[in-house]
Structures are given as C-alpha cells and as structure tokens.
Design a protein around this motif. Structure first.
Motif, PDB file in Angstrom:
ATOM      1  N   ARG A 135       0.849  -1.190   0.000  1.00 31.48           N
ATOM      2  CA  ARG A 135       0.000   0.000   0.000  1.00 31.48           C
ATOM      3  C   ARG A 135       0.883   1.237   0.000  1.00 31.48           C
ATOM      4  N   ARG A 136       0.356   2.304  -0.647  1.00 29.80           N
ATOM      5  CA  ARG A 136       1.166   3.513  -0.771  1.00 29.80           C
ATOM      6  C   ARG A 136       1.141   4.345   0.501  1.00 29.80           C
ATOM      7  N   GLY A 137       0.179   4.042   1.381  1.00 26.97           N
ATOM      8  CA  GLY A 137       0.093   4.785   2.640  1.00 26.97           C
ATOM      9  C   GLY A 137      -1.202   4.428   3.327  1.00 26.97           C
ATOM     10  N   THR A 196       7.745  -1.314   7.354  1.00 24.47           N
ATOM     11  CA  THR A 196       6.682  -1.454   6.362  1.00 24.47           C
ATOM     12  C   THR A 196       5.443  -2.117   6.939  1.00 24.47           C
ATOM     13  N   TYR A 249       2.896  -0.996   4.150  1.00 22.54           N
ATOM     14  CA  TYR A 249       2.877   0.413   3.782  1.00 22.54           C
ATOM     15  C   TYR A 249       4.226   0.810   3.199  1.00 22.54           C
ATOM     16  N   LEU A 250       4.222   1.208   1.949  1.00 18.67           N
ATOM     17  CA  LEU A 250       5.479   1.583   1.308  1.00 18.67           C
ATOM     18  C   LEU A 250       5.656   3.092   1.223  1.00 18.67           C
ATOM     19  N   GLY A 251       4.528   3.801   1.275  1.00 20.59           N
ATOM     20  CA  GLY A 251       4.632   5.260   1.342  1.00 20.59           C
ATOM     21  C   GLY A 251       4.309   5.666   2.752  1.00 20.59           C
ATOM     22  N   HIS A 252       4.975   6.697   3.230  1.00 21.75           N
ATOM     23  CA  HIS A 252       4.701   7.100   4.602  1.00 21.75           C
ATOM     24  C   HIS A 252       4.190   8.511   4.646  1.00 21.75           C
ATOM     25  N   GLU A 253       3.075   8.698   5.363  1.00 16.49           N
ATOM     26  CA  GLU A 253       2.616  10.057   5.617  1.00 16.49           C
ATOM     27  C   GLU A 253       3.439  10.513   6.788  1.00 16.49           C
TER      28      GLU A 253
END
Lengths: 433, 460
Positions: A186-188, A304, B433-437
C-alpha cells in the motif's frame, strides 16, 4: 554636450564609493578549478585503506596523486592537518533538481502523464540552479542519481555531479531506465484499496510489463536487422535495455514482490539492479543467491508492517550486506539529500558497520551504476570528488571544511548559510521598534 | 441513614483515588552511568535511584534499597526521557476541519493507546509527546499531552493528567487552503487569518462580560437576570484569555508570526508557543521577548512554498537570540530519532551538548508547562529516563532502555519480533505500507483536495 558628459563623469566619480559598496554586497564566490594540494590529512580511500598524514593532489578535475610524499609542484596548498578526507558521497536515488517545492505542482517535474514513458529524460529536466543543490553539496554529497517517478516505466534516470550550469556539465556518466515493478504493497494509510483490488491491479501490471518487454524485444530485433521502424520513442528507449546499452533500475519493495522480481528477471539477459528494497532483509539470501545488487533506502524510515521490529528499516542495509548482497544507500529525497551521511550512519550503527556503510555511499553505488572507474574512491586517475571534514562526516557535530566536485573547489555557501549570516544578529534588532 | 451516606461518600472518594493512582509507578537503581542531567551538567560514574515513579537520588555509589532492581549502565549514557512538543501519535483523528474556529474539540477524546507509534517512539527514548490537533483551522482543537505508558488499554492511562491544557492554532497556507480555497469562506488570505483571530477573541470577551454581569446580578433581590447560553467554543477562548491554556501555533512565515505576537499582546495573552516556525529566525528577537518560544524542525524545508526561505540554522539563531527553542517531530518517523535531530543543531550553528539536549527535554517541557515535573534528571522529578549506548547526540547512538515513571517500557534486549499489542478483526492482516505520511497535520481534510492529492503528496 561635452559639458554634460563631464558632469556625468563627475557624478559617476562621486558615486564610486556607493558602487563599491554594491560591489561588495554582490560579491560572489564561484566554484574554482585549478591545481590543489590537500595536505597532511587522514585519507580514507575506501578501496585502499586509510592513510595517515597523507596528501591528495588534484588537477584538471582529476586526482593526480595520493600518498604520504606528494609535492605541491605549484599547486595551491590547503592545510588539512587533523582533518579527514573522504571521497564525495553518492546518493543512488533522489529527485534532486527535479522538484523545487513539492507542494507546488508547477515546480514538480519528476512525474509525467502516462504509464509507459521510459523516454522521459531526468537529465534534461534537472535544474542546475535548484536552491537544493548548494544546500546538498556542502554536506559532502557530491553526486546523485536523479530518478523519475510515476508509472510502470516512468523514465530514464541520470547520475549527476552537483556542480555545473548545464545538464551536460553535470552529467556523471550513468543512466538507467526505471521500472516500478508491480507492487502489492500500500502507498500509505490512505490507500484504501481492498486486497482483492490490489491483487488484480498487480496482475494486470505484470501482464502489461510482459507484453511491453516482448514488444521491446521485437523492436530491438527488427531494428538490429535494419528494419525501418515508425517513430516509437518508448520502444526506442526500452530497446536500449534489451541491447545492453542501459541498465534497468527495478524499484521493488515488498518481500513477495522482490521474489517475483527475482523470478521475472531470471530469463532476461540484461543489465539490471534493484532499488528501494525496503523488505530486502526478509529475502536477503535469495537476493544474494541471485547475485542482484541493490540501492536501498531511505534508512531513516518507518517499518513497512505494523508488526515489524521498530529497527527493521535501520537494519535492512546491513542484513542484506551480511547476506552477501552488494548494497548502496539512497535517501529517495530531494531537498533532504543532505541527510545521506546520517542514513548511512544509522545503517552502520544497526549492523552494517562503518566500513560497509561508507562503501554503500561511495564505491558500491559507483560499481552498481557502472562508473567505478571514475567515481567512488580516492584513487589516482579518478574524478576529483572529495570532501574534507573536521571528523567522521557521518556525525552531526562534524563540520565539512572543503568540498571538491569535478576538481572544482566548491564555495561553502548556500541560502541556509546566507540566512544565518544575515539573521544571527539582526539589524535593526528589537530595540529599534 | 446519614452514616451510610458518609460511608458511601468515603468509598466514592477512595475509588476516585484509585482511579487516579492506577498508572503504574516503578522503582529502579541505574548504576555507574554517564548522567546527562541537562540542567545540572554531566555527571560521570553516577547512579540514579528511582522510587515509586520519582527520582529519589542522583549520586555516586548508591546501594539498592531492598527489592529494587539494579541496572548496570557502565559505559552507557542516561538522559531525561525525550519530550516531543509536536506529534500526532496515538490519535485516531487529527482534524475537525468544519470551521475556522473549533476550540471546543479535544484530542483527549480520540486517543488510541494501541497505536504502535507509541512503542516506536519509546524505542527512540521518547517518553512524552504532545498529541496535537491538525492545522486546518485558525483556532483548532485542544491537544493532549501523552505519557507513553505502552501496554495500557485505557486511553486515560496514557494521558498526562497533571499537564496543563494546550490548544492548536494555525496560520498561513493550511487554514487558508481548507477554508478559503476548500470551502469558500474566510480566511482565504493571511489578512483573513488575523481577522478570524481578532473577531474570535472579541466575541469571547463579550461572552465573558455577559456571564460576569449575570453572575454579578443573579443573586440580587428580585433579579430577573437570565443566564447567557453556554458556549463551549467561546468559553475555551475565554480560558485562553484568562491564561488557563497555552497556545501552540502552527506557523511558518515571519509576517504571520509577528501578526500573532501583536494579536496576543493586544489581548493580553502571554502563554504562546510557535510551532514549526520555519521563518522564526527572522523575528527571533520578538519571539524571545514576547512569547514562550518556538518548537521547530531540525532541518525540514522546501516541502511547500511557505518554507522555501528556510534555514537549518533556525534553531541556533533562535537559541542565540534568547528564544526558548525546542526541536519536534510532527512525524511518526522523526519521533524515533529526535536525539539525532537535536544533534543537527551542532552541524548547523555549533550548539553545545547541553543546549542541543535541552531542545528535546527541558525546553519542550517548559513550552508544555510541565518542566516542574519532567524534562531533566533532578531529584524529585518524575522518573522518565532513557539509557543510550553511545552519546545520544552521536549518529551512532542506539537507545537501550526507556522508562516512564520508573517503569521500563522499552528494553532493546527484550524487543519482540511481533510488536503489535493486539490484532484487529477489521484491519487487513499485515498491510504493507510503502509510502509514509510523515506529517499528519492535514489528515482528514483530503476530501477537500481530491485533485491536489493526485500526486500523493502529504501536506504538512
């Protein structure tokens, strides 16, 4: 008429002191090339150990001589007693120069419309005058990979030295076609796709990749046989990977995706390496066995998965390196590329060790990108990318004293420093209110 | 009958005592460490004795009282638990973006003690975080100061009950984007932001006056006074005017910082801390003179236009101009290495070890109004302590143990492979989760900016 000229001359003469002031105000120290001798330092060559009381002679953009008995021979001598010299650091993955202010869309140039745009060139888009470049290089990062972002094949990345006024002056001799390997992560937190949707999208992306690869192969074969082909810039660029002219930079992160990517590359006889690889520690042995090099990072990042140990991103580079994978470290940043030494320090502290961590930001990056004959260590004949510091540049308390890129002595100034000079003791101060 | 009432009252009182005494308090003796007290210098080969959650003694050669565990910290560094003056950790919701003023909402109502971010912060030596409302509103909600008592299942247990009230304000791009551009109402500009503030406080003064005249006349004989309608939002603004709440204001540009200083001075408000404050260095003398200082990023810049003219020397300039300065995270990632962020003040401005450490301990404690309880290693203070391998300002430092009220919540040697407190029945198993806020200041306002978010940018 003549009199008017005379009056004007006198007026000009009277104004001279003012112009002189303006001159001082506008004084600008430029990068300067020449012959330099960095004398009496501890030289960390990376590839040939550490030399005490050693000197480095630079001329014509190259390292001429390294050793304990180097004579100045007309060079400008810079006393480096008590200091350390390292090769300039290389960040194997950034968007430096491709974006100025990330929330202002007009300044974001790293992503193009479309899913398959390998012909988009990071090199021509790099802004040599980005404010972030002088901010970055005074930290000791002298060379970065500028990487396009976006779809399946978002563009072609380019290695640049952080000095120069045109992309050609900056180009450091390496390019790579970027592939974002179909991603099951998931991107976030805001990415609310169901597992099912993600699976479908991933499968479709992989099918697209297979079709495109086949097409590129056909394109390459036809072209090799001298066929006259229609203008097809996307295939033209992908064919350069098939032919071996350019490597493929495969961005892949989740463990399962890494395994799939290893399998996907198995039957492809091309130059490639992986980037990202944030879950590489989960499949480190498989990466090592397949002999795949990685440019990993950021190190200062969140795990992750919720369940993962808090230190997995710190330990990732070291675990892969220990398993036998060749590892370079990247920040994946733009304005914060200056933190590369600190990312490397975290990798060092959490299992990689200082020596390997230094390689990960110098020679390993150079080898993976195919420029190890030019960059990544202090060796005679290599490009003069060097940094001189009061102590280990991975420490925040270290001060970087000199930076050389392409043999240019870089002025240690940038907007951050100029604002410090202007505002440390403000004039007028509070009392003038 | 009466007797029973007395007994019941006594019981009720007792049960309330229990309710307050519930949070665990520990005892421990840390031996032979380099003790970074922050307020009283560095003490070599020194012991720290903790009893019932408080620091009892700091001296060489203390022997352990009966039953108190001893930890050998030879060669290690002991420092006060790190305090993050700007975080959104352990919050289920961040923004109530429905009005330029939402002073009535409280982050205490959305605290989630299960969030893994608490443990990750502990693993970076952080014992207290200031869990803030987002920056969508000129006057946002009231924040919660949290103590990282990981493992508790009751939100009340991780709230620092003896910390004073604080409230979030926000200037500049975020509130003008949400309200002016998103909803088409004031403020759209920095002028509007000032108007919202002045209008809000003026209305609050009228409200206060109405109540005061009611209170003054209600007991008069034959009084016909009717109580004004109670309004939680205005009452909160009155509490700010009365000095009962510390303002923590999200701000970037020097002009807007200066504007709020003037508004605060006009309304007699003294408890004011600036957050982010990227251009604070330009008005450092004013911040030093009129406010409780600034809480800043070590080096973040250029992620939006209002931080383009930033400098990493900000903290050093503020400090050297006499402004109380702290370094915060505003990020689930940065909170894990605030000791490293503090170290950056040595690269950018050459601050001393004590100055740098103060920026993540006693200085944020002052800005949160809890410096009499935490923020330094002093006898009598609450035993929030972090033990490091290597000096905490070194980039190679590795946190080893973290204590809150003398109870050990993080121990690197006992770190579990699966770090979750519980598995949720509704969440996807192991989402990756590969993108982090990194920054959650604008969380819960995304629906207003569908197109702007197309490139997956987080707004800070």
């Amino acid at each position: 008429m003549k009199r008017l000229n005379q009056t004007f001359l006198i007026f000009l003469m009277a104004m001279m002191p003012l112009f002189a002031m303006a001159q001082i105000d506008g004084e600008f120290i430029k990068p300067r090339s020449g012959k330099f001798l960095l004398q009496n330092a501890t030289v960390h060559t990376i590839t040939n150990g550490v030399m005490e009381n050693a000197s480095v002679l630079i001329e014509g953009g190259k390292i001429l001589q390294v050793g304990t008995s180097v004579s100045a021979d007309g060079a400008e001598v810079i006393d480096c007693k008590g200091m350390v010299i390292y090769p300039g650091m290389i960040d194997g993955g950034t968007t430096l120069g491709l974006v100025e202010v990330s929330s202002v869309a007009e300044t974001v140039d790293y992503a193009e419309i479309g899913n398959v745009t390998p012909n988009m060139q990071a090199l021509t888009t790099v802004n040599p005058n980005s404010e972030a470049i002088p901010v970055t290089r005074v930290s000791g990062v002298t060379t970065v990979m500028a990487v396009p972002q976006g779809g399946l094949f978002p563009g072609t990345a380019a290695l640049i030295n952080l000095v120069g006024y045109t992309p050609d002056q900056m180009y450091a001799g390496a390019k790579a076609v970027v592939m974002n390997f179909p991603n099951s992560g998931r991107r976030g937190r805001w990415d609310r796709r169901s597992d099912e949707e993600i699976k479908k999208e991933t499968e479709k992306a992989l099918k697209d990749a297979n079709d495109l690869w086949q097409k590129a192969k056909t394109y390459h074969e036809l072209k090799a046989k001298g066929a006259e082909l229609e203008y097809y810039p996307e295939m033209e660029q992908l064919a350069k990977v098939i032919s071996g002219e350019l490597p493929l930079m495969v961005e892949v992160n989740a463990a399962k995706d890494i395994q799939n990517a290893i399998k996907w590359m198995e039957d492809k006889d091309v130059k490639f390496f992986f980037s990202g690889v944030s879950e590489g520690w989960r499949v480190a042995d498989e990466l090592a066995e397949a002999g795949i090099s990685v440019i990993t990072g950021p190190v200062q990042a969140l795990p992750t998965r919720q369940s993962d140990r808090y230190d997995t991103p710190y330990a990732n580079a070291g675990k892969m390196s220990k398993a036998g994978v060749k590892v370079a470290i990247r920040t994946n940043e733009a304005e914060n590329v200056r933190n590369l030494p600190f990312h490397a320090a975290y990798a060092a502290a959490y299992g990689m060790g200082k020596e390997e961590a230094w390689k990960a930001v110098t020679i390993n990056a150079a080898e993976i990108l195919g420029v190890a004959d030019q960059l990544g260590s202090i060796e005679e004949g290599k490009i003069a990318n060097l940094i001189v510091a009061t102590e280990d540049p991975f420490e925040t308390r270290a001060q970087i004293m000199h930076v050389f890129i392409n043999g240019y002595r870089i002025p240690l100034s940038n907007r951050h420093i100029r604002l410090y000079q202007e505002f440390l003791e403000r004039s007028p101060d509070l009392k003038a209110n | 009958m009466k007797k029973i009432n007395y007994i019941l009252t006594a019981l009720l009182g007792l049960s309330m005592q229990f309710a307050f005494a519930q949070t665990p308090k520990g005892s421990v003796l840390i031996k032979n460490a380099t003790v970074l007290t922050v307020t009283n210098g560095t003490l070599e080969n020194t012991d720290v004795l903790v009893q019932d959650g408080l620091i009892k003694r700091i001296a060489p050669d203390i022997s352990a009282p009966k039953g108190v565990e001893t930890i050998d910290a030879t060669g290690k560094y002991v420092m006060p638990g790190i305090i993050d003056a700007h975080s959104h950790v352990a919050l289920d919701v961040v923004n109530e973006a429905t009005n330029p003023i939402v002073a009535e909402v409280r982050m205490k109502d959305v605290v989630n003690p299960y969030e893994i971010g608490i443990y990750r912060a502990l693993a970076g030596g952080v014992t207290i975080s200031h869990a803030m409302h987002g920056s969508a509103n000129v006057i946002g909600g009231q924040n919660a100061t949290l103590k990282h008592r990981w493992g508790s299942t009751d939100p009340a247990d991780i709230i620092m009950q003896d910390a004073p009230r604080t409230i979030k304000f926000a200037l500049g791009e975020n509130p003008t984007r949400v309200h002016g551009r998103g909803n088409g109402i004031q403020p759209r500009s920095r002028m509007g932001v000032e108007a919202i503030l002045r209008n809000g406080f003026s209305e609050a003064l009228q409200y206060k006056k109405a109540w005061e005249s009611f209170e003054a006349t209600k007991n008069e004989k034959g009084s016909t006074a009717v109580a004004p309608q109670y309004n939680e939002r205005l009452q909160t603004l009155v509490d700010i005017l009365d000095g009962k709440i510390i303002i923590h204001c999200h701000s970037y540009r020097a002009d807007e910082i200066y504007m709020l200083i003037n508004v605060a001075r006009d309304f007699g408000i003294k408890k004011l801390v600036f957050q982010h404050t990227n251009e604070g260095f330009k008005v450092a003398p004013e911040i030093a003179e009129y406010t409780m200082g600034a809480s800043v990023f070590a080096d973040w810049w250029a992620y939006k236009f209002e931080v383009y003219y930033s400098t990493a020397f900000n903290a050093a300039i503020l400090q050297k101009n006499g402004a109380l300065t702290s370094i915060n995270s505003d990020s689930a990632e940065l909170i894990r290495h605030l000791y490293h962020e503090a170290g950056k003040t040595q690269r950018y401005g050459g601050l001393t070890d004590d100055e740098a450490l103060a920026m993540i301990t006693i200085n944020p404690a002052k800005q949160l109004g809890i410096d009499d309880k935490v923020g330094s290693l002093e006898e009598g203070k609450q035993a929030d302590i972090a033990i490091f391998e290597g000096h905490p300002l070194s980039t190679y430092a590795v946190p080893q143990m973290t204590f809150v009220d003398g109870v050990k919540y993080f121990d690197i040697t006992k770190d579990k492979d699966d770090q979750r407190q519980r598995i949720s029945a509704t969440e996807t198993v192991e989402p990756i989760y590969l993108g982090h806020e990194n920054h959650r200041c604008m969380q819960d306002t995304e629906h207003l900016f569908e197109t702007a978010n197309a490139l997956f940018h987080t707004q800070h």
